[in-house]
Design an enzyme around this catalytic site. Structure first.
Site, PDB file in Angstrom:
ATOM      1  N   ASP A 358       0.759  -1.199   0.003  1.00 40.00           N
ATOM      2  CA  ASP A 358      -0.172  -0.028   0.026  1.00 40.00           C
ATOM      3  C   ASP A 358       0.565   1.104   0.221  1.00 40.00           C
ATOM      4  OD1 ASP A 358      -2.747   0.992   0.272  1.00 40.00           O
ATOM      5  OD2 ASP A 358      -1.940   1.899   2.087  1.00 40.00           O
ATOM      6  N   GLU A 387       1.438   0.270  -4.802  1.00 37.91           N
ATOM      7  CA  GLU A 387       0.962   1.578  -5.288  1.00 37.91           C
ATOM      8  C   GLU A 387       2.100   2.344  -5.457  1.00 37.91           C
ATOM      9  OE1 GLU A 387      -3.565   2.313  -3.935  1.00 37.91           O
ATOM     10  OE2 GLU A 387      -2.078   2.396  -2.408  1.00 37.91           O
TER      11      GLU A 387
END
Ligand code: CA
Length: 677
Positions: A358, A387
């Site tokens: 993340d 990400e």
């Protein structure tokens, strides 16, 4: 800012954040405040916090600036007072505090308490608790050998030769099984994925049987470490959270176990889940959120080594690149080692097959490179992606961040392509905006960037890219293609909002086209659970704490939208049978993928290309792929020969018996046509 607000803003920002990457580029070095931590002694032994062996139970907490540290031992996981407290002894050479007890303290619980700047901080289970009591406030001492399911020593995930062979299915435990229509007994639990033979009310397979039928290679489970937001002592309240609020990074979440007050249950049941998926030939990828903690001063990091694990601005305030109130400091040695050791632990103890980071750009590239390198030693099939953006400004200089744009500077790390995501369906944050698959012109070149997995290609003009302006990947193994995920609107809801006058039937056509682009593009395809049956979230884009009525997958949709399911199955089968869609190098793509030149003014929303000369050893000599996102039929010239259709008018036949074409091919509105010769 209150927590609800920070979580909302985080989820919003997490969603796209391309613009925030650009906005947040910063040349600042480590802040003046954080420089004080650079010369802390570090400790990277494998006996941090707890070791139980034949000599008894030993504790070792890393806390270089503590003035005193006290260990408390408990009989209970949540209530009661300590039955014993022990003053720990400082080891100045490595900044740790130690204590030993002669017994094996299985069944007991413990916390640490640190005195810092003359003040006793609150009790903490430490940062290395591998088992915890309900709500994760106390660490538990359990015998891990007793948590292994039968045959665990032989358990193995699928072998992955190239990461472009992976097909990712992103799911939340509760979404997947909590609906009464799932037919699953262990609703919202790890064990849901161990149940065989479960059926929807209409008698169609659900649960793990559904995953096998669909054909995905890996499930990506939303955060499954112990998170903060769900009260594990009140599960009857049916609380829901995505879980991006980490509390104990090295223990599973209690609400996904059948008994959060039994510290071994969550460990055992998560392993059972992994084993069941492995037996079904499916790998397990964990969503990991090392970039921030749920709490600031109250986090286990702050309660053990105040200041160290988080980044700060010069004035000592928390920096907040996560949008959740803080960010962690992977660029400091003890934190870097922590992340590396933590993922290695999950890979080793739980046989996890991949990690999705993340807000990965909060971490520095050096850390991510070491993560991938160390995991490769545990198991070369482990897939690491993330990400490639942040959700706010960070003191970490942009050139050190694990950004999407820096992916070619990293090794064995992939990033999500927000390029293809937004170009295919329309912008993530503007619900009404359309994309290539829904007839909005101007996205063609960005879709092509996705098709070539953001690698350099002589026929792709990166200056026309909507998001990125250069070929940022040097290999297709660096790119994860997707059109939607847990963040933002589901594909169904996006199509309902952006095609307000259409019927669901027309929207399902667009959904098929959108996913055909994803599943035939170079790189690794990724899909959100339930989209194969046209699942929605009732138009709620940020459903991180929405009730089951919004988030649960209604499995009755499988019978209703069986045509959609059949199409997804076909897409996955087609991709698996044809390595041409899964090339492994940028050079192969440049050589074997050739775009047709198309007049964008006359025929917008049309892309046509050939995968030629048995690309990547494919059994088909040439494959023609044509996408028509417009609402008009389009005709494309074909090279000589007879072409057989494998995808046509919303149908798929991997044996390519859907009709033949010579000379030209006409593609129906909003469909894909895939031919072979
Ligand atoms: Ca929890």
């Amino acid at each position: 800012m209150n927590k609800t607000m920070t979580l909302i803003s985080a989820a919003l920002l997490m969603a796209g954040a391309v613009t925030s990457c650009q906005k947040t580029a910063s040349d600042s070095a480590r802040s003046a405040y954080d420089r004080q931590f650079e010369d802390y002694p570090t400790y990277n032994g494998d006996d941090l916090e707890l070791t139980v062996d034949s000599t008894g139970t030993r504790f070792r907490l890393w806390s270089p600036k503590a003035e005193e540290v006290e260990l408390s031992l408990y009989n209970e996981g949540l209530n009661g007072t300590p039955y014993q407290t022990v003053q720990m002894t400082f080891q100045p050479e490595n900044g740790t505090w130690t204590a030993s007890l002669p017994e094996q303290l299985y069944g007991k619980y413990y916390t640490f308490k640190v005195k810092h700047d003359g003040k006793w901080l609150a009790e903490t289970p430490g940062v290395w608790a591998k088992a915890v009591g309900a709500n994760g406030k106390r660490a538990a001492i359990i015998d891990f050998a007793q948590t292994d399911p039968e045959g665990w020593a032989e358990d193995k995930g699928p072998k992955v030769d190239n990461f472009t062979d992976v097909i990712v299915y992103e799911m939340h435990h509760r979404d997947f099984s909590v609906s009464p229509t799932s037919g699953i007994a262990n609703k919202g639990k790890f064990l849901a994925l161990t149940e065989q033979g479960t059926l929807s009310p209409e008698g169609l397979p659900t649960g793990i049987d559904h995953l096998k039928e669909l054909g995905v290679t890996h499930v990506h489970i939303l955060p499954s470490y112990d998170y903060n937001s769900v009260d594990e002592t009140a599960l009857e309240k049916n609380q829901y959270n995505w879980g991006y609020d980490p509390q104990n990074y090295n223990a599973p979440e209690g609400s996904y176990s059948t008994d959060p007050s039994d510290p071994a249950a969550r460990v055992k049941e998560m392993k059972q889940m992994v084993k069941a998926l492995h037996e079904a030939g499916i790998g397990v990828i964990m969503d990991v959120v090392y970039n921030h903690t749920a709490e600031n001063d109250g986090s286990n990091f702050e309660l053990t080594a105040p200041g160290y694990y988080h980044r700060h601005w010069d004035d000592g305030s928390y920096s907040d690149a996560s949008g959740c109130g803080n960010e962690t400091a992977s660029d400091l040695q003890q934190m870097r080692d922590y992340i590396i050791n933590s993922v290695k632990y999950w890979a080793d103890e739980y046989h996890i097959d991949g990690f999705r980071f993340d807000l990965m750009a909060i971490h520095d590239m050096e850390t991510m490179n070491q993560v991938a390198a160390e995991l490769k030693k545990v198991n070369p099939s482990i897939f690491v992606y993330g990400e490639g953006w942040t959700a706010g400004d960070s003191p970490l200089p942009a050139e050190q961040r694990a950004l999407k744009e820096n992916v070619a500077k990293m090794t064995d790390i992939a990033v999500f392509s927000d390029d293809i995501r937004d170009a295919v369906k329309g912008h993530y944050s503007n619900a009404e905006d359309r994309g290539f698959a829904t007839g909005k012109p101007g996205n063609e070149e960005t879709v092509k960037i996705g098709i070539v997995a953001a690698t350099a290609h002589p026929q792709v003009d990166y200056s026309k890219g909507n998001n990125s302006k250069f070929a940022y990947a040097s290999s297709p193994e660096m790119i994860v293609n997707y059109v939607s995920c847990h963040d933002d609107l589901t594909l169904t809801d996006k199509l309902r909002k952006s095609m307000p006058d259409a019927t669901d039937e027309e929207r399902m056509k667009a959904a098929k086209l959108a996913q055909t682009i994803i599943f035939t593009s170079q790189g690794t395809p990724f899909m959100f659970a339930g989209e194969e049956i046209f699942r929605d979230k009732k138009g709620v884009h940020n459903s991180y704490q929405s009730p089951d009525s919004i988030n649960a997958i209604d499995w009755s949709l499988k019978a209703k939208n069986h045509d959609q399911m059949d199409y997804y199955k076909g897409l996955i089968a087609l991709r698996k049978q044809h390595p041409a869609f899964r090339m492994t190098t940028a050079e192969q793509i440049a050589e074997h993928l050739e775009f047709d030149s198309i007049d964008r003014e006359k025929t917008p929303n049309l892309i046509s290309y050939t995968l030629k000369d048995n690309a990547n050893g494919d059994s088909w000599k040439d494959i023609k792929v044509i996408f028509n996102g417009s609402d008009q039929p389009r005709t494309v010239d074909l090279p000589e020969g007879t072409w057989q259709a494998a995808v046509k008018d919303g149908k798929i036949d991997p044996a390519a018996n859907l009709g033949t074409f010579t000379g030209t091919a006409t593609v129906s509105p909003r469909t894909a046509l895939i031919l072979k010769r």
